[in-house]
Design an enzyme around this catalytic site. Structure first.
Site, short mmCIF file in Angstrom:
data_model
loop_
_atom_site.label_atom_id
_atom_site.label_comp_id
_atom_site.label_asym_id
_atom_site.label_seq_id
_atom_site.Cartn_x
_atom_site.Cartn_y
_atom_site.Cartn_z
N GLY A 193 0.84 -1.23 0.14
CA GLY A 193 0.11 0.07 -0.08
C GLY A 193 0.94 1.37 0.07
O GLY A 193 0.56 2.29 0.43
N GLY B 32 -0.22 5.00 -1.03
CA GLY B 32 -1.53 5.49 -0.01
C GLY B 32 -1.06 6.69 0.48
O GLY B 32 0.20 7.06 0.74
N GLN B 33 -1.96 6.98 1.46
CA GLN B 33 -1.64 8.49 2.16
C GLN B 33 -0.32 8.27 3.06
O GLN B 33 0.32 9.02 2.98
CB GLN B 33 -3.07 8.91 3.06
CG GLN B 33 -2.72 10.22 3.71
CD GLN B 33 -3.73 10.33 4.85
OE1 GLN B 33 -4.36 9.35 5.50
NE2 GLN B 33 -3.82 11.54 5.34
N ASP C 22 -0.02 -7.55 -5.81
CA ASP C 22 -1.44 -7.77 -5.27
C ASP C 22 -1.39 -8.76 -3.96
O ASP C 22 -0.78 -9.83 -4.06
CB ASP C 22 -2.24 -8.52 -6.20
CG ASP C 22 -3.86 -8.49 -5.87
OD1 ASP C 22 -4.10 -8.46 -4.63
OD2 ASP C 22 -4.46 -8.92 -6.79
N ILE C 23 -1.65 -8.07 -3.00
CA ILE C 23 -1.58 -8.81 -1.59
C ILE C 23 -2.30 -10.05 -1.59
O ILE C 23 -2.17 -11.01 -0.77
CB ILE C 23 -1.87 -7.82 -0.36
CG1 ILE C 23 -1.38 -8.08 0.84
CG2 ILE C 23 -3.32 -7.51 -0.45
CD1 ILE C 23 0.18 -8.37 0.81
N TYR D 51 -15.01 -1.95 8.30
CA TYR D 51 -13.44 -1.83 8.35
C TYR D 51 -13.12 -2.10 9.64
O TYR D 51 -11.90 -2.69 10.08
CB TYR D 51 -13.40 -0.15 8.20
CG TYR D 51 -11.69 0.44 8.35
CD1 TYR D 51 -10.94 -0.30 7.49
CD2 TYR D 51 -11.67 1.33 8.98
CE1 TYR D 51 -9.67 0.17 7.86
CE2 TYR D 51 -10.14 1.92 9.24
CZ TYR D 51 -9.29 1.43 8.70
OH TYR D 51 -8.06 1.81 8.82
N LYS E 24 -10.48 -4.79 11.45
CA LYS E 24 -9.09 -4.26 11.93
C LYS E 24 -9.17 -4.95 13.67
O LYS E 24 -7.76 -5.47 13.85
CB LYS E 24 -8.99 -2.66 12.21
CG LYS E 24 -8.59 -1.91 11.00
CD LYS E 24 -7.16 -2.30 10.46
CE LYS E 24 -6.83 -1.59 9.42
NZ LYS E 24 -5.52 -2.02 8.86
N1 SER Z 1 -8.58 7.40 8.97
C1 SER Z 1 -9.50 6.01 9.05
C2 SER Z 1 -10.56 6.00 8.43
O1 SER Z 1 -11.27 7.17 8.47
C3 SER Z 1 -9.49 5.69 10.26
O2 SER Z 1 -8.44 4.76 10.48
O3 SER Z 1 -11.45 5.38 7.83
#
Ligand code: SER
Length: 317
Positions: free
Chosen positions: A8, A11-12, A52-53, A142, A146
């Protein structure tokens, strides 16, 4: 020299993490990977490969061929995208992490660092100064993935003595790559709009308080945890935070630099996600076990964000 693979990596967080790791560990020792064509900055001082993971074979090949010691698994579907597509979040976040942990076990890698998030908490978690070790019953997909990451990693530590480490990141604010598909993304978008339009419509209500940190602190926490002495870690998953604010408070701070800035509010489905998360975090366990301490408070972050972004966008304020 330690060799690190980052997933990733466009990504940010990955975009900036890779640069800092390469300065520290040498460009050729930090392998940036991702599914898409990377931004130019990732190709500058070290290798980038498409990975690709979900492709286990490709992952194993890359880890062996490049003699990787540590894998930082940043590839993840965030909260808002996860609500739109829970199945995609499951595959990327759960199966992706499974593949990473299995590769670490089978190939005998030194360490796996897989981030978690404030999303691991849920409505039954105390929301004020949320402790490290507390109930985690999230209601977003999400968050569910996690919690899997945390428990699966900790199980692999117990069962196979795999050196698994995880950080519960709060919202992360940065001026380089944009965040994608998260609930805390407003705290980045607001700066672009403040500079470009002098006004912003926020998708969370004015009083939605969430824990946050500025990118330099996010990178510092990641590298500090990665480098921490394994023997000293009693936990494997750590709350980290720098400050908490609401959209109204962030707008007020921006107004100190751009007095004409205006904000209005049109909360959408992300409001419900935010309302199930902590308002502030207690990160004393990270402070005690590996010396975590943030450098930026809210005013310092806002000042530097405006400075960096205005340069990047070529806009005065
Ligand atoms: N920044 C993330 C989100 O907003 C939180 O881990 O999904």
């Amino acid at each position: 020299m330690t060799r690190i693979l980052v997933t990733g990596s466009y990504g940010q967080i990955g975009t900036e993490l890779v640069g800092v790791l390469r300065k520290k560990y040498g460009g050729e020792n930090v392998l940036a990977t991702g599914r898409k064509k990377p931004p130019a900055i990732l190709n500058e001082d070290g290798p980038y490969y498409r990975l690709d993971i979900l492709d286990e074979n490709q992952l194993h090949t890359m880890l062996v061929d490049y003699d990787i010691d540590i894998i930082i698994h940043n590839a993840s579907v965030l909260s808002a995208t996860g609500e739109k597509n829970p199945q995609l979040a499951y595959r990327t976040n759960v199966e992706g992490t499974y593949n990473v942990m299995e590769a670490v076990r089978i190939l005998g890698l030194e360490q796996a660092l897989v981030p978690s998030s404030i999303a691991a908490f849920g409505p039954s978690t105390p929301r004020d100064n949320t402790p490290n070790d507390v109930i985690t019953r999230p209601t977003s997909m999400y968050g569910v993935t996690k919690v899997f990451v945390e428990l699966f990693g900790e199980y692999y530590k117990l069962r196979y003595d795999i050196d698994f480490r995880s950080l519960r990141y709060p919202g992360v604010i940065s001026a380089e790559a944009l965040p994608g598909g998260g609930t805390t993304d407003y705290a980045v978008a607001i700066f672009y709009e403040a500079l470009k339009e002098k006004k912003y419509t926020c998708f969370l209500g004015p009083d939605t308080r969430l824990p946050m940190m500025f990118m330099p602190d996010c990178i510092k926490s990641t590298i500090d945890l990665m480098e921490a002495d394994n023997e000293k870690l009693k936990h494997r998953t750590f709350n980290v935070t720098a400050f908490s604010f609401t959209p109204a408070e962030l707008a007020e701070e921006i107004r100190k630099h751009i007095p004409e800035f205006e904000i209005d509010y049109e909360p959408d489905f992300r409001q419900q996600i935010a309302d199930s998360w902590p308002m502030s975090l207690d990160d004393s366990v990270a402070r005690e076990e590996w010396g975590w301490k943030p450098d930026y408070d809210l005013p310092a972050m806002v000042e530097e964000m405006l400075e960096k972004l205005s340069k990047k966008l070529g806009l005065e304020y």
